[in-house]
Design a protein around this motif. Structure first.
Motif, PDB file in Angstrom:
ATOM      1  N   ARG A  18       0.836  -1.206   0.000  1.00 42.69           N
ATOM      2  CA  ARG A  18       0.000   0.000   0.000  1.00 42.69           C
ATOM      3  C   ARG A  18       0.873   1.259   0.000  1.00 42.69           C
ATOM      4  O   ARG A  18       0.561   2.250  -0.650  1.00 42.69           O
ATOM      5  CB  ARG A  18      -0.906   0.034   1.228  1.00 42.69           C
ATOM      6  CG  ARG A  18      -2.014  -0.997   1.176  1.00 42.69           C
ATOM      7  CD  ARG A  18      -2.887  -0.896   2.422  1.00 42.69           C
ATOM      8  NE  ARG A  18      -3.427  -2.184   2.783  1.00 42.69           N
ATOM      9  CZ  ARG A  18      -4.552  -2.688   2.283  1.00 42.69           C
ATOM     10  NH1 ARG A  18      -5.249  -2.014   1.405  1.00 42.69           N
ATOM     11  NH2 ARG A  18      -4.965  -3.880   2.650  1.00 42.69           N
ATOM     12  N   GLY A  21       2.713   1.345  -3.380  1.00 42.13           N
ATOM     13  CA  GLY A  21       1.721   1.639  -4.421  1.00 42.13           C
ATOM     14  C   GLY A  21       1.315   3.096  -4.419  1.00 42.13           C
ATOM     15  O   GLY A  21       1.147   3.703  -5.473  1.00 42.13           O
ATOM     16  N   LEU A  22       1.178   3.654  -3.232  1.00 40.32           N
ATOM     17  CA  LEU A  22       0.787   5.064  -3.123  1.00 40.32           C
ATOM     18  C   LEU A  22       1.771   5.964  -3.867  1.00 40.32           C
ATOM     19  O   LEU A  22       1.386   6.889  -4.568  1.00 40.32           O
ATOM     20  CB  LEU A  22       0.712   5.463  -1.646  1.00 40.32           C
ATOM     21  CG  LEU A  22       0.499   6.938  -1.356  1.00 40.32           C
ATOM     22  CD1 LEU A  22      -0.900   7.352  -1.768  1.00 40.32           C
ATOM     23  CD2 LEU A  22       0.715   7.236   0.116  1.00 40.32           C
ATOM     24  N   GLN A  25       1.294   5.445  -7.617  1.00 38.02           N
ATOM     25  CA  GLN A  25      -0.044   5.888  -8.001  1.00 38.02           C
ATOM     26  C   GLN A  25      -0.141   7.402  -8.080  1.00 38.02           C
ATOM     27  O   GLN A  25      -0.804   7.952  -8.950  1.00 38.02           O
ATOM     28  CB  GLN A  25      -0.999   5.335  -6.949  1.00 38.02           C
ATOM     29  CG  GLN A  25      -2.447   5.653  -7.120  1.00 38.02           C
ATOM     30  CD  GLN A  25      -3.207   5.264  -5.846  1.00 38.02           C
ATOM     31  OE1 GLN A  25      -2.708   4.525  -5.007  1.00 38.02           O
ATOM     32  NE2 GLN A  25      -4.406   5.781  -5.693  1.00 38.02           N
ATOM     33  N   ARG A  26       0.521   8.092  -7.145  1.00 39.64           N
ATOM     34  CA  ARG A  26       0.407   9.546  -7.079  1.00 39.64           C
ATOM     35  C   ARG A  26       1.619  10.246  -7.678  1.00 39.64           C
ATOM     36  O   ARG A  26       1.820  11.435  -7.478  1.00 39.64           O
ATOM     37  CB  ARG A  26       0.214   9.997  -5.634  1.00 39.64           C
ATOM     38  CG  ARG A  26      -1.008   9.366  -4.997  1.00 39.64           C
ATOM     39  CD  ARG A  26      -1.974  10.395  -4.482  1.00 39.64           C
ATOM     40  NE  ARG A  26      -3.217   9.790  -4.060  1.00 39.64           N
ATOM     41  CZ  ARG A  26      -4.411  10.278  -4.331  1.00 39.64           C
ATOM     42  NH1 ARG A  26      -4.539  11.371  -5.033  1.00 39.64           N
ATOM     43  NH2 ARG A  26      -5.499   9.671  -3.914  1.00 39.64           N
ATOM     44  N   HIS A  63      -1.094  11.828   2.416  1.00 41.81           N
ATOM     45  CA  HIS A  63      -1.615  10.596   1.827  1.00 41.81           C
ATOM     46  C   HIS A  63      -1.140   9.366   2.581  1.00 41.81           C
ATOM     47  O   HIS A  63      -1.888   8.401   2.737  1.00 41.81           O
ATOM     48  CB  HIS A  63      -1.235  10.505   0.346  1.00 41.81           C
ATOM     49  CG  HIS A  63      -2.123  11.325  -0.537  1.00 41.81           C
ATOM     50  ND1 HIS A  63      -3.441  11.001  -0.762  1.00 41.81           N
ATOM     51  CD2 HIS A  63      -1.917  12.472  -1.209  1.00 41.81           C
ATOM     52  CE1 HIS A  63      -3.995  11.912  -1.550  1.00 41.81           C
ATOM     53  NE2 HIS A  63      -3.081  12.821  -1.838  1.00 41.81           N
TER      54      HIS A  63
ATOM     55  N   ARG B 123      -6.152  -2.211  -5.032  1.00 39.80           N
ATOM     56  CA  ARG B 123      -5.454  -1.416  -4.031  1.00 39.80           C
ATOM     57  C   ARG B 123      -5.523   0.105  -4.250  1.00 39.80           C
ATOM     58  O   ARG B 123      -5.807   0.846  -3.321  1.00 39.80           O
ATOM     59  CB  ARG B 123      -4.001  -1.874  -3.920  1.00 39.80           C
ATOM     60  CG  ARG B 123      -3.343  -1.464  -2.623  1.00 39.80           C
ATOM     61  CD  ARG B 123      -1.844  -1.397  -2.797  1.00 39.80           C
ATOM     62  NE  ARG B 123      -1.550  -0.412  -3.819  1.00 39.80           N
ATOM     63  CZ  ARG B 123      -0.846  -0.634  -4.919  1.00 39.80           C
ATOM     64  NH1 ARG B 123      -0.304  -1.798  -5.142  1.00 39.80           N
ATOM     65  NH2 ARG B 123      -0.656   0.320  -5.818  1.00 39.80           N
ATOM     66  N   PRO B 124      -5.312   0.583  -5.480  1.00 36.49           N
ATOM     67  CA  PRO B 124      -5.352   2.051  -5.635  1.00 36.49           C
ATOM     68  C   PRO B 124      -6.763   2.639  -5.665  1.00 36.49           C
ATOM     69  O   PRO B 124      -6.908   3.855  -5.737  1.00 36.49           O
ATOM     70  CB  PRO B 124      -4.669   2.287  -6.989  1.00 36.49           C
ATOM     71  CG  PRO B 124      -4.328   0.958  -7.539  1.00 36.49           C
ATOM     72  CD  PRO B 124      -4.964  -0.092  -6.722  1.00 36.49           C
TER      73      PRO B 124
END
Lengths: 163, 574
Positions: A18, A21-22, A25-26, A63, B123-124
């Protein structure tokens, strides 16, 4: 600017993904990542170094804090802190270079932890700059393999990151 | 002490949690759970025809009711089909719990039949997700899932349930957990008092203020408070697409909604404001246009329950982290007994706004002339009249969505149900289905287009099975209208794949499912057809309304411009 963010994370399967991934993702940046369990088996400590302006770093910490698995975090670069990285390097050590390597290892206060007739395995700790300098010094001799842990860090003084 | 299998625990938990409808589709990994649902009758399972529809139906229900929607799908394709609906809910912060079957624990990672790492895949696009690792943890995990989904900034939560966790042979103690504790999750319950005071001082001193409020006011159930506050101050208010209805649109202080296709007066007022009071809105790119030109003279107060929404795209001068309802209530009590500092400036401000309003009055679109194709805008206006502005209106995505939002006047929150963030075509019909089942005595209408409707039209079968009387208004322009509009504006009218050569005969299609379809070609046919459609609340009626394919949605913000830079029609711009 470079920031070191230390996170207490639930020691749960998938928690690390997580966090990682954050960042992708961002569109945030990860320079180094270091993670291991703490003295409390339910918590891992994760340290990430990242680069961004104040706005980006603010978004990163916000975040991260939103992730349910993130229990607590601190941006170590906001105050005085100690930052260390550990590196294992295999370098060529033949002929005259063998002594030269040994001398450089001493100068950097590193340790030779394994030896073969043709190479040394060196262990060195320090901040990223010191490790980079050591690699630079060893480059002419011949670096065979590098394993770096990524930065780990802790605040100086009475400040403690705990529950 | 009560011993239940994992599957029975799930069924029992849903009962105890007060879940009335669960939307889903069975499959191998979920069969123990389906068997448990079969052996009880409190939780009603609605069998959709595609898992995406299950998520949209639960989402529609959640938006209309403010409570978490619930979905049950099987592993692999069942779960991946739900992904679009999960992302839709995530982008609009809609509470939803999605229970996914999974292959048995010992098979995970072996590429077993119908295995997908759905926790990884989603997940996202989830607020959080869980994997069940022991049947005994099911009640607690489910409670956490519902708690996380519906508190703070709401969002979807996925629970992955390997088949062996629900095996009927293994029984464990079941207790419904009344409370949950998560050490890392404590949503704020109120805003910082000092910041709220500072904000109210700025509000009272403002000369050209505008409220800009979003979906956070709707999901945060703060509409009443917002209405009070805005009325007390007498300031103009514009809402986002997601915030429509949080303040009554028929009231003079409401300027409509803002952004890319927002009203002229909203966008003009935002651009010229000296203070923007943003509540539960996230300065999304469809609102701000070019952030570097956004509201150049305004200070910004930003209230949001999610700190990461604040100063994400536009820097806030006074950030307030807190739920809309409690912050608004504190603001009301601070405003009471105080007068605004510059009443004369406010009078001037309203004159300006009324001037902008008058500029566009009667010029928003050209009504159709006799013998011409209907304008989509007039269809929505007629729909609003016939349903007295009280229907639940769901939409799909595209021109019809913008027309529905522009020309239907919403005076209540939770009435416009639309996929604002993700922009999911296919959302409207299943969402309407979910709402109608829960509000059988209300009018629920899906405004759609022939492109979007075909993405989820298999749900006609679900409506038939459960007797769901939604109304469908298909604004049929035989093209993907919004795509076509962009191609007109940016690609010299090269209509690459925005025209559908072979549309079905919708009349026959609808009748094949045993429903009533009415085709509308002219203006004089329109209102009678709508009256006929809404005559019986429990009958599904499909109106295939042939509309002008050349119509564009205006106003439309000019790309990279400021809020005030808009195309107002095919020939006018600001």
């Amino acid at each position: 600017m470079r920031h070191i963010i230390s996170i207490l994370l639930e020691n749960e399967p998938g928690a690390l993904s997580r966090v990682v991934g954050l960042f992708s993702q961002r569109n945030f940046n990860i320079e180094t990542l270091n993670v291991a369990p703490t003295e409390d088996p339910s918590l891992s400590r994760l340290t990430v170094t990242t680069v961004g302006d104040d706005r980006v770093i603010e978004q990163i910490t916000k975040h991260l804090n939103k992730l349910i698995d993130v229990v607590k975090l601190v941006d170590l670069t906001e105050g005085n802190h100690i930052e260390r990285e550990l590196m294992l390097v295999k370098v060529k050590a033949l002929g005259a270079a063998r002594d030269e390597v040994k001398r450089t290892v001493d100068i950097f206060r590193a340790q030779i932890v394994d030896v073969t007739p043709s190479l040394y395995t060196v262990q060195i700790t320090g901040d990223a700059g010191k490790l980079d300098a050591f690699l630079q010094a060893m480059a002419p001799v011949g670096i065979l393999e590098v394993a770096r842990t990524g930065v780990s860090g802790i605040a100086r003084g009475d400040k403690v990151l705990s529950l | 002490m009560e011993l239940l299998s994992g599957a029975d625990m799930i069924a029992r938990f849903l009962q105890d949690e007060g879940i009335e409808y669960i939307y889903g589709y069975p499959g191998g990994a979920a069969l123990h759970i389906y068997d448990a649902l079969f052996r009880q009758d409190k939780v009603k399972h609605i069998l959709v025809r595609h898992e995406q529809a299950a998520t949209h139906a639960a989402d529609g229900y959640a938006r209309a009711s403010g409570k978490a929607g619930c979905v049950l799908v099987t592993s692999g394709p069942g779960a991946t089909n739900a992904v679009t609906g999960i992302a839709t809910a995530y982008m609009d912060s809609i509470p939803m719990v999605v229970l996914c079957g999974q292959v048995a624990s010992h098979l995970i990672g072996e590429d077993a039949f119908q295995e997908t790492d759905i926790v990884g895949v989603t997940r996202p696009i989830v607020k959080h997700s869980f994997s069940i690792r022991h049947p005994s943890e099911i009640p607690e995990v489910l409670k956490k899932a519902f708690y996380l989904a519906s508190t703070g900034r709401p969002g979807p939560v996925v629970v992955d349930i390997p088949k062996d966790m629900t095996a009927p042979t293994e029984r464990y103690e079941y207790v419904y957990p009344k409370k949950v504790k998560l050490r890392s999750y404590n949503p704020v319950t109120r805003g910082h008092t000092g910041q709220i005071k500072k904000a109210v001082e700025m509000m009272l001193k403002a000369k050209r203020p505008v409220f800009y409020t979003g979906g956070g006011v709707v999901t945060g159930k703060a509409s009443e408070g917002l209405t009070d506050l805005v009325k007390q101050l007498g300031y103009p208010i514009t809402t986002t697409l997601m915030g429509i209805g949080a303040y009554p649109q028929s009231d003079r202080q409401c300027l409509g909604w803002l952004g890319m296709h927002g009203s002229y007066e909203s966008n003009m007022a935002m651009h010229h404001a000296d203070l923007i009071i943003a509540i539960g809105a996230r300065f999304d790119d469809r609102v701000t246009n070019n952030t570097s030109k956004f509201c150049p003279t305004a200070k910004i107060i930003h209230v949001d329950v999610d700190p990461s929404s604040i100063s994400k795209t536009v820097r806030a001068d006074v950030p307030i982290v807190g739920p809309a309802s409690s912050v608004i209530n504190e603001m009301i009590s601070l405003v009471q007994g105080h007068n605004v500092a510059h009443p004369e400036a406010l009078t001037e401000w309203w004159e300006k706004i009324d001037g902008w309003r008058a500029d566009r009055e009667g010029k928003l679109y050209e009504p159709s002339k006799p013998g011409e194709a209907l304008k989509p805008q007039e269809v929505i206006e007629a729909l609003c009249r016939v349903t007295r502005g009280e229907a639940y209106v769901t939409t799909d995505v595209g021109q019809h969505q913008m027309f529905a939002a522009q020309y239907y006047k919403f005076d209540k929150p939770n009435r416009l149900i639309t996929s604002g963030g993700l922009g999911t075509m296919g959302f409207g019909f299943p969402a309407a289905m979910g709402i109608k089942q829960n509000y059988p005595d209300d009018d629920v209408v899906c405004v759609t287009g022939e492109g979007s409707f075909q993405m989820m039209m298999q749900e006609l079968s679900t409506c038939k099975q459960y007797g769901v009387g939604v109304k469908i208004v298909n604004l049929n322009n035989a093209s993907l209208g919004m795509v076509r509009q962009w191609q007109d504006l940016n690609y010299k009218s090269r209509h690459a794949h925005s025209y559908m050569e072979s549309l079905p005969d919708f009349h026959m299609l609808i009748e094949a499912y045993g429903f009533t379809a009415i085709t509308v070609n002219t203006l004089d046919e329109l209102e009678p057809a709508l009256e006929r459609a809404f005559a019986d609340k429990h009958e599904l009626v499909f109106l295939d309304v042939k509309v002008d394919p050349f119509e564009h949605v205006y106003p439309m913000q000019v790309p990279l411009g400021a809020m005030r830079d808009m195309l107002l029609s095919k020939t006018e711009r600001t």
